[in-house]
Design a protein around this motif. Structure first.
Motif, short mmCIF file in Angstrom:
data_model
loop_
_atom_site.label_atom_id
_atom_site.label_comp_id
_atom_site.label_asym_id
_atom_site.label_seq_id
_atom_site.Cartn_x
_atom_site.Cartn_y
_atom_site.Cartn_z
N HIS A 152 51.15 18.52 35.73
CA HIS A 152 51.24 17.09 35.95
C HIS A 152 51.72 16.32 34.74
N GLY A 153 52.47 16.93 33.87
CA GLY A 153 53.03 16.19 32.77
C GLY A 153 51.98 15.77 31.77
N ARG A 212 49.33 13.67 32.07
CA ARG A 212 48.17 12.98 32.61
C ARG A 212 46.87 13.44 31.95
N HIS A 241 52.64 7.30 33.50
CA HIS A 241 53.34 7.48 34.77
C HIS A 241 54.84 7.69 34.56
N ASP A 257 55.40 11.19 33.41
CA ASP A 257 55.23 12.10 34.55
C ASP A 257 56.48 12.12 35.43
N CYS A 309 58.83 15.34 36.27
CA CYS A 309 58.80 15.76 37.67
C CYS A 309 60.21 15.86 38.25
N ARG A 334 50.63 11.93 43.71
CA ARG A 334 51.31 13.20 43.87
C ARG A 334 51.01 13.78 45.24
#
Length: 693
Positions: A182-183, A185, A205, A208, A212, A397
């Motif tokens: 999830h990057g 987070r 965000h 992310d 993504c 997500r």
């Protein structure tokens, strides 16, 4: 003499005059007398029994009935609630006197009470987290509250944050798994790396979104190294310039829940991140510093320049990154181990190699990065079960679409494909060198060998990882750049029929983009998808007389219109180029399809394209316009194979001039001599270079 006030006649005075006839005691009780209902009054007259004090017995009031029996409810008559009721007794329907116990209102109340208690519990949980969380986590939650999230969404968001009160150093393996999936987070975030926005939740965000949707097409950095460095404040693999460049890239996909928070639009926010990144890189250049993070930032910024239609700025950013890479000797494999950069340095070199070739492929130029040698390709060890990709839509997500990322396998195939693309560019665009049929056949065989080596998990099936779609689209676009110049020529010596191969490639591009649109939407498609669909549209225009060609052409133009919402200037450029080419070649379209082309650019300059009826096939009209066929004589197969233009192979320019390098068939710097795009490079209208550098 004052007059006495008139004596108002009281209701009790009137009633006391006739108490005997109404069964009332002569003494009366004035206003405290018993008030009888209409139904009780006759009963009181019949049963005038005095109590111990000589007063009439109190009359019991009839209680209200909460529910009526089924016959009374059906007939809408009064029911006394007895079993059987008096109404059914009078009608002789005692057996039908049934009460349907209605608990619906009680159920609704219970459900409302349960929901209220649950929401109270959730609000209490949010409040407890805010009391115990550090300032960074609390600010992130507050940002989500301002975005309008519900309590349930806030609870799910809080579950993704580090536990309140846990120090940063205590992040374990479970948290690292979340990092890969999830990057950023599960890490502190980029708040300390930028001064543009002080909203931790939004910054997380944006990072992310980048990892993504955009990171896979340009793997120029190590995601684990970057996230760990951003967490620890390590400037070897993370820098303010790199973070601002990533945030600018994430803005292209960001849709705020509250648009009023950005009254000037998210594009302004992206421009602010870009300006901050450029300012920081300029400071490094003044100090004579050349770092891996600056090269990575410039490569990512070049992608944003293409999306904004700023090809000159993009070419400048890439050239600056190439200059830094040469100064750091990234092309020398031994320098990476000596400098201590290791795999990160090799990853930066090959990521810049991809960025440079992709830009050259898009614009139809020779690459800028032409070094004598290359370092060995970096090793990308698979992360295992945590190597999972989950699509991010808005602020959430879609966990139901978890897919293996296969990052190492995809990047390895990506390197091989771009090496072939590099040779294609050298064959077609090298000054003084024309590609021979032998060169085209050899390059085509290399592409086929690359395709045949792909495993089945690399097929662009529905809901595949986005980098798989991009890889296959690039493969088909490379075939188009090889054979499209020969579609209507009589060139001998080719191993395949050019028109057939180009139609198959265009059909594959349209099919892959349709799958991507159905699965994820073109909102999350990179800018290069617009170039690929434009190339497919050009092929369908060439064979417009064939069945279904017009339908597929319009579908391509619809995709360009859709992407124009997010990449306005490149999409408008594509529309103008396509319609101008049709106008120049005198290719007509039915007036019935005009409505499908409305919306992106004004169609008034192209009204000549649309006719009420098309008397002959599209190829006959093209031949008539070019003088290759005389009026009244049907088209012959040999004539249809004549080239539509005498321009350089791979070009949309219909000029005979060959003095300048060919402009690519994809969206870019095309057909300048026709005056269609006088300000595409912004040399006369944009002084960005002068102001910022």
């Amino acid at each position: 003499m004052s007059r006495a006030p008139p004596r108002h006649r009281d209701h009790d005075d009137e009633s006391s005059q006739n108490t005997t006839s109404r069964g009332r005691h002569p003494s009366g009780l004035g206003p405290f007398r018993e008030i009888l209902s209409r139904e009780s009054a006759p009963v009181a007259e019949k049963n005038n029994v005095s109590g111990a004090a000589g007063l009439p017995s109190p009359v019991t009031r009839k209680s209200n009935v909460s529910s009526a029996c089924t016959p009374c409810r059906r007939l809408k008559t009064k029911c006394d609630g007895r079993t059987p009721c008096s109404s059914c007794v009078s009608k002789g329907t005692e057996e039908a006197c049934i009460y349907d116990v209605d608990n619906r209102r009680k159920g609704v109340l219970k459900r409302m009470l349960h929901d209220s208690q649950q929401e109270t519990t959730q609000l209490q949980s949010i409040l407890d987290y805010l009391r115990s969380a550090n300032a960074t986590s609390a600010a992130a939650v507050l940002s989500q509250i301002r975005q309008g999230l519900t309590t349930s969404e806030l609870i799910r968001y809080i579950e993704t944050l580090p536990a309140a009160g846990v120090p940063k150093e205590s992040v374990g393996a479970e948290d690292l798994e979340g990092v890969h999936q999830h990057g950023c987070r599960d890490v502190p975030g980029p708040l300390e790396w930028t001064s543009v926005v002080q909203d931790q939740g939004i910054l997380n965000h944006l990072v992310d979104l980048f990892f993504c949707w955009q990171y896979h097409q340009l793997p120029i950095l190590s995601k684990p190294d970057f996230l760990d460095a951003m967490k620890a404040g390590d400037t070897r693999f993370c820098s303010p310039a790199l973070v601002n460049a990533i945030l600018a890239a994430g803005c292209s996909l960001y849709e705020p829940a509250d648009p009023s928070a950005y009254p000037q639009g998210v594009k302004v926010l992206a421009d602010q991140f870009m300006e901050e990144a450029e300012r920081l890189i300029q400071e490094e250049l003044v100090q004579g510093k050349y770092t891996l993070t600056s090269i990575q930032a410039l490569a990512i910024m070049s992608m944003q320049d293409i999306a904004a239609g700023k090809e000159t700025i993009m070419w400048f950013h890439l050239g600056l990154a190439v200059m830094m890479a040469i100064n750091l000797a990234l092309d020398n494999d031994a320098s990476h181990d000596a400098a201590g950069t290791g795999e990160s340095g090799r990853l930066t070199y090959w990521g810049l190699f991809i960025a440079d070739r992709l830009a050259a492929f898009t614009l139809g130029r020779l690459p800028q990065m032409r070094t004598v040698g290359h370092p060995r390709k970096p090793q990308h060890p698979s992360i295992g079960e945590s190597d999972i990709w989950v699509p991010m839509m808005n602020l959430t997500r879609e966990s139901g679409f978890r897919r293996p990322e296969n990052f190492a396998q995809v990047v390895s195939c990506q390197y091989e494909l771009f090496e072939i693309v590099n040779d294609i560019l050298s064959s077609f665009y090298h000054p003084g060198q024309d590609a021979t049929t032998h060169d085209v056949n050899a390059l085509y065989m290399r592409l086929l060998e690359w395709r045949n080596k792909q495993p089945t998990e690399m097929d662009p099936i529905p809901y595949a990882v986005p980098n798989i779609y991009h890889l296959r689209l690039l493969y088909h676009a490379a075939i188009l750049i090889l054979f499209r110049p020969y579609m209507q020529s009589t060139t001998e010596g080719l191993s395949v029929e050019p028109t057939l191969v180009c139609k198959e490639a265009a059909s594959a591009i349209l099919h892959i983009e349709a799958i991507y649109d159905q699965c994820y939407g073109l909102r999350f498609a990179p800018i290069y998808y617009l170039n690929y669909i434009y190339a497919a549209a050009f092929v369908y225009v060439t064979v417009l007389a064939e069945p279904q060609a017009l339908k597929f052409f319009l579908q391509c133009m619809q995709y360009i219109k859709t992407m124009g919402k997010y990449y306005q200037r490149p999409a408008e450029t594509a529309f103008h180029l396509m319609l101008s080419m049709l106008l120049k070649q005198d290719i007509k379209l039915p007036r019935s399809v005009r409505g499908e082309l409305v919306g992106l650019v004004p169609l008034e300059p192209y009204e000549e394209l649309f006719v009420d009826s098309i008397q002959r096939a599209y190829e006959d009209q093209a031949l008539l316009a070019s003088g290759l066929m005389s009026p009244g004589r049907p088209a012959q197969l040999g004539e249809m194979e004549q080239p539509m233009s005498s321009g350089t192979p791979g070009s949309l320019s219909f000029s005979d001039s060959r003095e300048t390098p060919v402009e690519d068939f994809l969206v870019g710097e095309l057909a300048f001599e026709s005056g269609l795009l006088p300000d595409l490079l912004e040399d006369g209208t944009d002084d960005t270079l002068g102001r910022r550098w």
